[in-house]
Motif scaffolding. Sequence first.
Motif, short mmCIF file in Angstrom:
data_model
loop_
_atom_site.label_atom_id
_atom_site.label_comp_id
_atom_site.label_asym_id
_atom_site.label_seq_id
_atom_site.Cartn_x
_atom_site.Cartn_y
_atom_site.Cartn_z
N ILE A 27 0.87 -1.17 0.00
CA ILE A 27 0.00 0.00 0.00
C ILE A 27 0.91 1.22 0.00
O ILE A 27 1.79 1.34 0.86
CB ILE A 27 -0.93 0.00 1.22
N HIS A 28 0.72 2.08 -0.99
CA HIS A 28 1.54 3.29 -1.11
C HIS A 28 1.38 4.12 0.16
O HIS A 28 0.26 4.39 0.60
CB HIS A 28 1.11 4.09 -2.34
N SER A 29 2.48 4.53 0.76
CA SER A 29 2.43 5.18 2.06
C SER A 29 1.81 6.58 2.03
O SER A 29 1.37 7.07 3.06
CB SER A 29 3.83 5.26 2.66
N VAL A 30 1.76 7.21 0.87
CA VAL A 30 1.17 8.55 0.77
C VAL A 30 -0.23 8.49 0.17
O VAL A 30 -1.19 9.01 0.72
CB VAL A 30 2.07 9.50 -0.06
N HIS A 31 -0.36 7.80 -0.97
CA HIS A 31 -1.62 7.79 -1.70
C HIS A 31 -2.60 6.74 -1.20
O HIS A 31 -3.77 6.76 -1.53
CB HIS A 31 -1.36 7.53 -3.18
#
Length: 139
Positions: A27-31
Amino acid sequence: MIYNDSADDLLYFQRIETPYIFKTEIIHSVHLTKVYETFEINSNGIISVVNTSFYDIGWGSPGMDGEIIHQTDNVLYINEIDKEINFIPLRVSYFTQPKLILNNEHEIPIYKYVRDNDRVDIFSLKMKFVEYLYRLILK
């Protein structure tokens, strides 16, 4: 094989037929969207990065469309990477929830088997079938 470098522990191993395709998912840490990387193991046991795919939000990602980079349903695919690597070092984070996806069906949620921030190495090891059975019995 999946090896927990931080705990010096072999977590998983499986006999495969080559060429063998598998993916990692985080899971992308920002998006907070899923990011996939696809890998292939060839008959010599060499791992190659095949492609990367992630949700394109329109900024901070390549803006071209062509053979190597294309977009379908707002997912950006970067193909033809074909970069050989010795192993996949993966820093596990409970936040990014890394998974290994085998044969597009079997998921291994790596983050459930190790401590937060542990390093896990995913690699291919060529061995004789008798040696594989020996390791299987001893695990």
